[in-house]
Design a protein around this motif. Sequence first.
Motif, mmCIF file in Angstrom:
data_model
loop_
_atom_site.group_PDB
_atom_site.id
_atom_site.type_symbol
_atom_site.label_atom_id
_atom_site.label_comp_id
_atom_site.label_asym_id
_atom_site.label_seq_id
_atom_site.Cartn_x
_atom_site.Cartn_y
_atom_site.Cartn_z
ATOM 1 N N LEU A 237 0.770 -1.223 0.014
ATOM 2 C CA LEU A 237 0.000 0.045 -0.210
ATOM 3 C C LEU A 237 0.861 1.426 0.227
ATOM 4 O O LEU A 237 1.846 1.525 0.940
ATOM 5 C CB LEU A 237 -0.919 0.117 1.314
ATOM 6 C CG LEU A 237 -1.934 -1.249 1.487
ATOM 7 C CD1 LEU A 237 -2.713 -1.068 2.674
ATOM 8 C CD2 LEU A 237 -2.731 -1.132 0.141
ATOM 9 N N PRO A 238 0.608 2.254 -0.942
ATOM 10 C CA PRO A 238 1.209 3.351 -0.780
ATOM 11 C C PRO A 238 0.579 4.378 0.277
ATOM 12 O O PRO A 238 -0.489 3.953 0.738
ATOM 13 C CB PRO A 238 0.924 3.969 -2.138
ATOM 14 C CG PRO A 238 -0.214 3.596 -2.784
ATOM 15 C CD PRO A 238 -0.185 1.811 -2.089
ATOM 16 N N GLU A 239 1.704 5.178 0.723
ATOM 17 C CA GLU A 239 0.929 5.809 1.930
ATOM 18 C C GLU A 239 1.153 7.445 1.436
ATOM 19 O O GLU A 239 2.291 7.834 0.854
ATOM 20 C CB GLU A 239 1.908 5.632 3.187
ATOM 21 C CG GLU A 239 1.703 4.255 3.720
ATOM 22 C CD GLU A 239 2.377 3.682 4.870
ATOM 23 O OE1 GLU A 239 3.015 4.599 5.480
ATOM 24 O OE2 GLU A 239 2.440 2.704 5.326
ATOM 25 N N TYR A 240 0.422 8.175 1.984
ATOM 26 C CA TYR A 240 0.554 9.781 1.601
ATOM 27 C C TYR A 240 0.585 10.575 2.921
ATOM 28 O O TYR A 240 -0.208 10.317 3.887
ATOM 29 C CB TYR A 240 -0.455 10.260 0.960
ATOM 30 C CG TYR A 240 -0.762 9.103 -0.322
ATOM 31 C CD1 TYR A 240 0.101 9.324 -1.362
ATOM 32 C CD2 TYR A 240 -1.577 8.386 -0.375
ATOM 33 C CE1 TYR A 240 -0.198 8.423 -2.523
ATOM 34 C CE2 TYR A 240 -1.945 7.434 -1.469
ATOM 35 C CZ TYR A 240 -0.989 7.358 -2.679
ATOM 36 O OH TYR A 240 -1.012 6.634 -3.741
ATOM 37 N N GLY A 241 1.516 11.549 3.040
ATOM 38 C CA GLY A 241 1.510 12.318 4.188
ATOM 39 C C GLY A 241 0.539 13.510 4.268
ATOM 40 O O GLY A 241 0.273 14.151 5.346
ATOM 41 N N ALA A 242 -0.308 13.605 3.052
ATOM 42 C CA ALA A 242 -1.272 14.706 2.844
ATOM 43 C C ALA A 242 -2.182 14.283 2.087
ATOM 44 O O ALA A 242 -1.999 13.480 0.883
ATOM 45 C CB ALA A 242 -0.742 16.098 2.725
ATOM 46 N N ILE A 343 -4.688 14.655 -11.909
ATOM 47 C CA ILE A 343 -3.998 14.697 -10.668
ATOM 48 C C ILE A 343 -5.227 14.453 -9.726
ATOM 49 O O ILE A 343 -6.051 15.227 -9.550
ATOM 50 C CB ILE A 343 -3.046 15.723 -10.361
ATOM 51 C CG1 ILE A 343 -1.834 15.859 -11.452
ATOM 52 C CG2 ILE A 343 -2.545 15.754 -8.953
ATOM 53 C CD1 ILE A 343 -1.102 17.146 -11.213
ATOM 54 N N PRO A 344 -4.972 13.479 -8.602
ATOM 55 C CA PRO A 344 -6.188 13.139 -7.731
ATOM 56 C C PRO A 344 -5.798 13.955 -6.249
ATOM 57 O O PRO A 344 -4.396 14.667 -6.327
ATOM 58 C CB PRO A 344 -5.836 11.684 -7.397
ATOM 59 C CG PRO A 344 -4.526 11.393 -7.626
ATOM 60 C CD PRO A 344 -4.075 12.146 -8.626
ATOM 61 N N PRO A 345 -6.655 13.881 -5.489
ATOM 62 C CA PRO A 345 -6.267 14.523 -4.113
ATOM 63 C C PRO A 345 -4.921 13.945 -3.369
ATOM 64 O O PRO A 345 -4.293 14.612 -2.816
ATOM 65 C CB PRO A 345 -7.464 14.201 -3.287
ATOM 66 C CG PRO A 345 -8.876 14.113 -4.208
ATOM 67 C CD PRO A 345 -7.947 13.422 -5.531
ATOM 68 N N GLN A 346 -4.803 12.795 -3.862
ATOM 69 C CA GLN A 346 -3.605 11.973 -3.278
ATOM 70 C C GLN A 346 -3.349 10.825 -4.092
ATOM 71 O O GLN A 346 -4.418 9.946 -4.312
ATOM 72 C CB GLN A 346 -3.569 11.808 -1.952
ATOM 73 C CG GLN A 346 -4.444 10.787 -1.344
ATOM 74 C CD GLN A 346 -5.855 11.155 -0.881
ATOM 75 O OE1 GLN A 346 -6.033 12.437 -0.650
ATOM 76 N NE2 GLN A 346 -6.926 10.373 -1.027
ATOM 77 N N GLY A 347 -2.235 10.602 -4.562
ATOM 78 C CA GLY A 347 -2.141 9.469 -5.530
ATOM 79 C C GLY A 347 -0.675 9.477 -6.089
ATOM 80 O O GLY A 347 0.110 10.421 -5.818
#
Length: 385
Positions: A237-242, A343-347
């Motif tokens: 799973l990728p992880e996003y800081g924001a 571009i998504p909100p996070q991806g």
Amino acid sequence: MRWNIFEKPRGEPIPPPPPQEEMSEPHELLKDLKQSPDTFREQAKEKTEFKDPSIDLIFESPKIDSYTRINYSIPEYEGRELRPGRRLMFEIPEEFKRRIIRDVILRHRKSSKYAVNIGSDGYDPSGAYSRVELHNNNTGQWTSWKDPAGYRTDKFAEPRGAENPEEEVLHDWIATVGPISADAVRVTNVGENPDLSISNVHGLEVVFYPEFKSINFKEQIYTIGTKFVDLDKKELLPEYGAGEFNEGKYTGAIALNRSGPTLFELGKDPGPETQIENGGLVIKLESGRELLNVEIAIGDTEHLDHKNPETYRNTRLGWAKLWVGVRRAKTGNTEWFIKNANIPPQGVIAGGPHLENSKVEPGDELIIESRADASYVMGWRLAYK
């Protein structure tokens, strides 16, 4: 990324989307599929091989753009019309069938002749929706994409001209449905109006994970908490800081295509051998090696100091498009390999140079640009061989 009608968060005062009904499953699709030099063939010619009569076309022999990407291009300028209940099938070449799929990119739109009765708020009562599914090599089952942010999984075909179809990036399959190696992709129109819920499909790309053991990575993280997938370490799973979950506070990120201030602290140092140039990010590449894959952890949700009546949160959903390419030192020209990607909100958006152009020469640089709106790079990773 600007969400289409039916793709907004729950609770907004818009009519509910059409239900996702179960589609009838074809019998052993692609089991007896034979290679052909043709780009595609009419389903009607080989109904005995495919038991699903809803398939209009079968696309074969895609262009292999890079070590991690294949591209099915539809030659008609207007794209291929796809009516409700009809399907397009895309066969994955043998050498890619054991690779784990990362993203699928669908190019589609709705023609102006079918874009009627659309309200002033953009609501289309006869929306055309594309459902993208993978045929799992191991289980023989079809698996639909799921949006990591919880939005509608069927993609709305926006009214657009033939020269500008939307590129829908169905990203992070491994994060929501698990690791899948596939032998085929299918696209089904799940709209409801037989006369107006008609889409035009212009093409499809499939992005794969590289074979981790045979390559070397170079990585830079800007936003704490951001992490890329590592299949060898079983970090799936990728992880996003924001992102959307913290209302677009991309603390530490490098802003692209933004001139004004933000309500959070941006990163100022892009890292060694990296610089900000004309609102974009420029990374010096390692000469003498092959650049196989580029991953960009990015988002475009803007954090606001007030509640937005459209999102019911302190956010504005962006319109940003990502462009990534290699600027050649000898010519000054940029060879773009990620073009106009939503571009998504996070991806994580990934791609790589064409196989014939993967060799890095002295002075070559990677260019990362955001167009149409601002976006925020939380990290990047380059794969070399």
